[in-house]
Design a protein around this motif. Sequence first.
Motif, PDB file in Angstrom:
ATOM      1  N   THR A 131       0.855  -1.181   0.000  1.00 47.30           N
ATOM      2  CA  THR A 131       0.000   0.000   0.000  1.00 47.30           C
ATOM      3  C   THR A 131       0.897   1.239   0.000  1.00 47.30           C
ATOM      4  O   THR A 131       2.094   1.141   0.276  1.00 47.30           O
ATOM      5  CB  THR A 131      -0.912   0.039   1.242  1.00 47.30           C
ATOM      6  OG1 THR A 131      -0.107   0.323   2.407  1.00 47.30           O
ATOM      7  CG2 THR A 131      -1.621  -1.298   1.438  1.00 47.30           C
TER       8      THR A 131
ATOM      9  N   ALA B   8      -9.887  -9.877  -3.170  1.00 43.91           N
ATOM     10  CA  ALA B   8     -10.231  -8.597  -3.787  1.00 43.91           C
ATOM     11  C   ALA B   8     -10.694  -7.590  -2.740  1.00 43.91           C
ATOM     12  O   ALA B   8     -10.298  -6.416  -2.762  1.00 43.91           O
ATOM     13  CB  ALA B   8     -11.315  -8.805  -4.851  1.00 43.91           C
ATOM     14  N   GLU B   9     -11.526  -8.059  -1.820  1.00 46.70           N
ATOM     15  CA  GLU B   9     -12.045  -7.157  -0.782  1.00 46.70           C
ATOM     16  C   GLU B   9     -10.934  -6.692   0.153  1.00 46.70           C
ATOM     17  O   GLU B   9     -10.819  -5.499   0.471  1.00 46.70           O
ATOM     18  CB  GLU B   9     -13.137  -7.858   0.023  1.00 46.70           C
ATOM     19  CG  GLU B   9     -13.716  -6.976   1.119  1.00 46.70           C
ATOM     20  CD  GLU B   9     -14.551  -7.742   2.121  1.00 46.70           C
ATOM     21  OE1 GLU B   9     -15.085  -7.101   3.031  1.00 46.70           O
ATOM     22  OE2 GLU B   9     -14.642  -8.988   1.997  1.00 46.70           O
TER      23      GLU B   9
ATOM     24  N   GLY C 290      -7.734  -6.584  -0.440  1.00 47.75           N
ATOM     25  CA  GLY C 290      -6.816  -5.713  -1.163  1.00 47.75           C
ATOM     26  C   GLY C 290      -7.350  -4.297  -1.293  1.00 47.75           C
ATOM     27  O   GLY C 290      -6.606  -3.324  -1.130  1.00 47.75           O
ATOM     28  N   ARG C 291      -8.628  -4.191  -1.569  1.00 48.73           N
ATOM     29  CA  ARG C 291      -9.247  -2.868  -1.698  1.00 48.73           C
ATOM     30  C   ARG C 291      -9.243  -2.132  -0.356  1.00 48.73           C
ATOM     31  O   ARG C 291      -8.903  -0.935  -0.288  1.00 48.73           O
ATOM     32  CB  ARG C 291     -10.682  -3.029  -2.203  1.00 48.73           C
ATOM     33  CG  ARG C 291     -11.416  -1.707  -2.434  1.00 48.73           C
ATOM     34  CD  ARG C 291     -12.730  -1.931  -3.169  1.00 48.73           C
ATOM     35  NE  ARG C 291     -13.600  -2.880  -2.478  1.00 48.73           N
ATOM     36  CZ  ARG C 291     -13.825  -4.124  -2.904  1.00 48.73           C
ATOM     37  NH1 ARG C 291     -13.238  -4.569  -3.999  1.00 48.73           N
ATOM     38  NH2 ARG C 291     -14.637  -4.927  -2.237  1.00 48.73           N
ATOM     39  N   ARG C 292      -9.567  -2.825   0.715  1.00 44.77           N
ATOM     40  CA  ARG C 292      -9.568  -2.203   2.046  1.00 44.77           C
ATOM     41  C   ARG C 292      -8.156  -1.821   2.476  1.00 44.77           C
ATOM     42  O   ARG C 292      -7.956  -0.816   3.160  1.00 44.77           O
ATOM     43  CB  ARG C 292     -10.203  -3.147   3.060  1.00 44.77           C
ATOM     44  CG  ARG C 292     -11.715  -3.294   2.872  1.00 44.77           C
ATOM     45  CD  ARG C 292     -12.301  -4.381   3.764  1.00 44.77           C
ATOM     46  NE  ARG C 292     -12.039  -4.126   5.165  1.00 44.77           N
ATOM     47  CZ  ARG C 292     -12.731  -3.277   5.923  1.00 44.77           C
ATOM     48  NH1 ARG C 292     -13.729  -2.601   5.389  1.00 44.77           N
ATOM     49  NH2 ARG C 292     -12.444  -3.102   7.191  1.00 44.77           N
TER      50      ARG C 292
ATOM     51  N   ARG D 108      -5.656  -0.898   0.439  1.00 47.79           N
ATOM     52  CA  ARG D 108      -5.261   0.302  -0.303  1.00 47.79           C
ATOM     53  C   ARG D 108      -5.938   1.553   0.235  1.00 47.79           C
ATOM     54  O   ARG D 108      -5.367   2.650   0.206  1.00 47.79           O
ATOM     55  CB  ARG D 108      -5.579   0.128  -1.793  1.00 47.79           C
ATOM     56  CG  ARG D 108      -4.680  -0.873  -2.506  1.00 47.79           C
ATOM     57  CD  ARG D 108      -4.925  -0.856  -4.000  1.00 47.79           C
ATOM     58  NE  ARG D 108      -6.273  -1.277  -4.351  1.00 47.79           N
ATOM     59  CZ  ARG D 108      -6.635  -2.531  -4.552  1.00 47.79           C
ATOM     60  NH1 ARG D 108      -5.745  -3.506  -4.432  1.00 47.79           N
ATOM     61  NH2 ARG D 108      -7.884  -2.835  -4.897  1.00 47.79           N
ATOM     62  N   ASP D 109      -7.174   1.394   0.747  1.00 43.41           N
ATOM     63  CA  ASP D 109      -7.909   2.539   1.289  1.00 43.41           C
ATOM     64  C   ASP D 109      -7.566   2.810   2.751  1.00 43.41           C
ATOM     65  O   ASP D 109      -8.096   3.754   3.346  1.00 43.41           O
ATOM     66  CB  ASP D 109      -9.427   2.307   1.159  1.00 43.41           C
ATOM     67  CG  ASP D 109      -9.875   2.262  -0.298  1.00 43.41           C
ATOM     68  OD1 ASP D 109      -9.116   2.763  -1.154  1.00 43.41           O
ATOM     69  OD2 ASP D 109     -10.957   1.712  -0.570  1.00 43.41           O
TER      70      ASP D 109
END
Length: 507
Positions: free
Chosen positions: A377, A402-403, A405-407, A409-410
């Motif tokens: 990240t 996927a979930e 990874g998205r969390r 990065r955010d």
Amino acid sequence: MSIEVRVPTLGESVTEATVATWFKKPGDAVAADEMLCELETDKVTVEVPAPAAGVLGEIVAGEGETVGVDALLATLNEGDGAAAAPAPKAEAPAGDDAPAKDEAPAAGPSVDVMVPSLGESVTEATVSTWFKKVGDTVTADEMLCELETDKVSIEVPAPVGGTISEILFEEGATVEAGGKLAVMVQGAAGAAASPSAKPAAAPAPAAATAGKDIEHAPSAKKAMAEAGLTEAQVQGTGRDGRIMKDDVRKAVAAAASAPAPAAAAPRAPVPAEDAAREERVKMTRLRQTIARRLKDAQNTAAILTTYNEVDMSAVMALRNQYKDEFEKKHGVRLGFMSFFTKACVHALKEVPEVNAEIDGTEIVYKNFVHMGVAAGTPQGLVVPVIRDADAMSFAQIEKAIAEKGRRARDGKLSMDEMQGGTFTISNGGVYGSLMSSPILNPPQSGILGMHKIQDRPVVVNGEIVIRPMMYLALSYDHRIVDGKGAVTFLVRVKEALEDPRRLLMDL
């Protein structure tokens, strides 16, 4: 109705305690079970909660005084009538500044902004960014500031709508879980209080720095004398930086457990013209933790790495054949990570020590697989955990990855989402890495490094052919995993990827 606040039972054979810190002062409104003060005995620290909701009346035993069991600490004015108790204080000084005092009641009740729960075993955080300043009007649940722990960033919302009257910890300060961050004046009238609130924020740093006027807990003074520590060597956590006995204990334990400082190589002298063009940036808590944990892993575990290579032809062909149908049915793309996760789960069943950990003189075998998936990240490397990956389908694994990874990065991952992993997969191939030796994620005993898929000439059935090849690296703790087990694990992963049908047949 007046209620007495008395010293609770302090434990077997303990008859007295020292009043360490009062969290409230006379006239403060308190809720039932809200902490009023903290007592310190020879062995433990005891918090005294409010027996009922009301307003604190008189404090009988001040900080530093010694009290016996069931001794009277303070009085509490209970019920709605208690709310009027502070009123005489505002009316009493009828001098020149009486109008300023009269504005306070009209501004609405004062509400504390507290540090939220930071996660299991996390006790402190750094104030990263304040989105608001003293005097700003905010709505309920509007973001006030962002805290940074060793692993995650946590946003702190406004508990109510109103005006920020005081900020207790500025950016860069360290705060403890459950501590007070700021004070708000509730309601629309809070905006009128902002002019008087702004100067109120100024004394906060002065109170924290007025160390010479702070009276440390008597038991802490005694403990410091016995340990040969000075006040400068102990970080006080009491009010205004007051040193408590537990602070001394922590300082002694930290000094005992800290390794002897290695002779750090001094930084080479830098020419003045170069120094002027340099930039120094303080490491974030996350980056400091990454550095510390990786170094601890090297110092603690006997890390060894074994390598192999895998022909990705079969996985790529299977993926190309079913990826459109897979995405249409499950709503997620079919990637390589689910194949590697399945292959690792398959191999871990045969070589369970790679999925185990050392606890003292015991080996803890895990009859489940909580798969850590390292993710890069902007803030640094984090390892979200997919729990019970051994019981998940390809689609479930892809959705979870996927979930997470998205969390990641955010910056929205919670502490619970990054704890409890039993094995980790790190994919350096997404950055173009051809080969590397991953470092263990303690207390785990194994981590698989994936790398770039690259066409290379290989010999198949006596002929040189071009195949999409990937180097695999397994770093493992040689204290618990022998070379045979490590090589067997990597061979089983290779076999499962080169012939995915083995996963179906459990071979």
